[in-house]
Design an enzyme around this catalytic site. Structure first.
Site, PDB file in Angstrom:
ATOM      1  N   HIS A 190      -4.789   2.110   7.100  1.00  0.00           N
ATOM      2  CA  HIS A 190      -3.428   2.646   7.263  1.00  0.00           C
ATOM      3  C   HIS A 190      -3.169   3.772   6.246  1.00  0.00           C
ATOM      4  O   HIS A 190      -2.630   4.833   6.587  1.00  0.00           O
ATOM      5  CB  HIS A 190      -2.433   1.486   7.085  1.00  0.00           C
ATOM      6  N   GLU A 191      -3.565   3.533   4.987  1.00  0.00           N
ATOM      7  CA  GLU A 191      -3.287   4.517   3.928  1.00  0.00           C
ATOM      8  C   GLU A 191      -4.173   5.762   4.057  1.00  0.00           C
ATOM      9  O   GLU A 191      -3.719   6.877   3.795  1.00  0.00           O
ATOM     10  CB  GLU A 191      -3.449   3.877   2.540  1.00  0.00           C
ATOM     11  N   GLN A 250       2.955  10.072   0.941  1.00  0.00           N
ATOM     12  CA  GLN A 250       4.302   9.496   1.114  1.00  0.00           C
ATOM     13  C   GLN A 250       5.251   9.846  -0.025  1.00  0.00           C
ATOM     14  O   GLN A 250       6.470   9.728   0.136  1.00  0.00           O
ATOM     15  CB  GLN A 250       4.205   7.967   1.239  1.00  0.00           C
ATOM     16  N   HIS A 288      -2.616   8.139   6.380  1.00  0.00           N
ATOM     17  CA  HIS A 288      -1.562   8.975   5.771  1.00  0.00           C
ATOM     18  C   HIS A 288      -2.146  10.253   5.162  1.00  0.00           C
ATOM     19  O   HIS A 288      -1.555  11.333   5.267  1.00  0.00           O
ATOM     20  CB  HIS A 288      -0.836   8.213   4.659  1.00  0.00           C
ATOM     21  N   CYS A 335       5.429   0.048   7.003  1.00  0.00           N
ATOM     22  CA  CYS A 335       5.173   1.282   6.254  1.00  0.00           C
ATOM     23  C   CYS A 335       6.420   1.594   5.448  1.00  0.00           C
ATOM     24  O   CYS A 335       7.529   1.559   5.988  1.00  0.00           O
ATOM     25  CB  CYS A 335       4.861   2.424   7.228  1.00  0.00           C
ATOM     26  N   LEU A 336       6.236   1.910   4.174  1.00  0.00           N
ATOM     27  CA  LEU A 336       7.406   2.243   3.333  1.00  0.00           C
ATOM     28  C   LEU A 336       8.096   3.513   3.832  1.00  0.00           C
ATOM     29  O   LEU A 336       9.260   3.733   3.515  1.00  0.00           O
ATOM     30  CB  LEU A 336       6.974   2.400   1.874  1.00  0.00           C
ATOM     31  N   GLY A 352       0.835  -1.191   0.000  1.00  0.00           N
ATOM     32  CA  GLY A 352       0.000   0.000   0.000  1.00  0.00           C
ATOM     33  C   GLY A 352       0.872   1.245   0.000  1.00  0.00           C
ATOM     34  O   GLY A 352       2.003   1.219   0.511  1.00  0.00           O
TER      35      GLY A 352
HETATM   36  C1  QAP Z   1       0.881  -0.761   4.955  1.00  0.00           C
HETATM   37  O1  QAP Z   1       3.062  -0.805   4.049  1.00  0.00           O
HETATM   38  C2  QAP Z   1       0.805  -2.097   5.660  1.00  0.00           C
HETATM   39  O2  QAP Z   1       9.723  -1.899   6.543  1.00  0.00           O
HETATM   40  C3  QAP Z   1       1.698  -0.772   3.699  1.00  0.00           C
HETATM   41  O3  QAP Z   1      11.626  -2.693   4.861  1.00  0.00           O
HETATM   42  C4  QAP Z   1       1.802  -3.043   5.550  1.00  0.00           C
HETATM   43  O4  QAP Z   1       3.631  -1.857   2.171  1.00  0.00           O
HETATM   44  C5  QAP Z   1      -0.267  -2.361   6.441  1.00  0.00           C
HETATM   45  C6  QAP Z   1       7.712  -2.326   3.527  1.00  0.00           C
HETATM   46  C7  QAP Z   1       1.705  -4.264   6.205  1.00  0.00           C
HETATM   47  C8  QAP Z   1      -0.385  -3.592   7.064  1.00  0.00           C
HETATM   48  C9  QAP Z   1       0.597  -4.536   6.942  1.00  0.00           C
HETATM   49  C10 QAP Z   1       8.072  -2.028   4.827  1.00  0.00           C
HETATM   50  C11 QAP Z   1       8.697  -2.748   2.667  1.00  0.00           C
HETATM   51  C12 QAP Z   1       6.344  -2.173   3.047  1.00  0.00           C
HETATM   52  C13 QAP Z   1       9.377  -2.181   5.262  1.00  0.00           C
HETATM   53  C14 QAP Z   1       3.976  -1.450   3.250  1.00  0.00           C
HETATM   54  C15 QAP Z   1      10.362  -2.592   4.379  1.00  0.00           C
HETATM   55  C16 QAP Z   1      10.019  -2.874   3.092  1.00  0.00           C
HETATM   56  C17 QAP Z   1       5.352  -1.585   3.761  1.00  0.00           C
HETATM   57 CO    CO Z   2       2.447   3.751   5.567  1.00  0.00          CO
END
Ligand code: QAP
Ligand code: CO
Length: 170
Positions: A135-136, A51, A139, A93-94, A46
């Site tokens: 979550h998004e 972001q 943001h 979270c990215l 997401g």
């Molecule tokens: C939100 O976040 C989310 O730390 C989206 O090193 C994610 O896509 C909500 C990511 C999971 C619920 C569960 C994070 C990639 C991606 C990192 C993401 C990383 C590489 C996060």
């Molecule tokens: Co995020």
């Protein structure tokens, strides 16, 4: 297509409240494509426009599974909480790379949004899809997952990411 730079916590620009999108024009379509590419390149599921430092109400979501194409949601809204019981999920979270934390959110929500063809979208989301969409949307309102953590945890994450930024060779 091009990938966009992702703002990292604690960048203050992540606190900007995004504005509604008035029309789904070519600029918005290009932004959606670039955000999908950026999300995929970062192995994300997401991404919110906030972001990538564009303060318009657009999110992209790709949780894989049976729903094969990434979702583009313009002006997304939680219309109704269908199942209010809080459910834990380990969120990432990215903009907070390297950290996953267990948060609790309502289990099932009804979402309304506009799609890339200006069509009205309504969907009932549960499981990981519900988690990611909530979550998004946060943001877009300048809210981040670290806000749900204890001050101690948030401070630890902030210091670590600032240190990494200082040490990075750019
Ligand atoms: C939100 O976040 C989310 O730390 C989206 O090193 C994610 O896509 C909500 C990511 C999971 C619920 C569960 C994070 C990639 C991606 C990192 C993401 C990383 C590489 C996060
Ligand atoms: Co995020």
């Amino acid at each position: 297509m091009s990938t966009l730079k992702i703002l990292l916590f604690p960048d203050p620009r992540l606190r900007t409240k995004a504005v509604e999108i008035e029309s789904v024009n070519d600029e918005i379509k290009k932004l959606a494509k670039d955000m999908i590419e950026t999300m995929h390149q970062g192995n994300g599921i997401g991404l919110a426009a906030t972001q990538v430092n564009v303060h318009k109400r657009l999110i992209v979501v790709d949780v894989g599974g049976d729903q094969k194409k990434p979702l583009v949601l313009i002006n997304p809204r939680i219309k109704e909480i269908l199942e209010p019981e809080l459910t834990p999920y380990s969120e990432g979270c990215l903009s907070v790379p390297g950290f996953y934390e267990e948060l609790e959110r309502p289990k099932k929500v009804k979402i309304s949004a506009v799609g890339l063809k200006s069509e009205e979208i309504e969907l009932d989301a549960d499981g990981v899809l519900a988690v990611v969409i909530q979550h998004e949307i946060d943001h877009l309102d300048g809210k981040m997952m670290v806000d749900f953590l204890s001050n101690l945890k948030r401070e630890r994450i902030r210091k670590k990411l600032l240190k990494q930024k200082k040490e990075a060779v750019n």
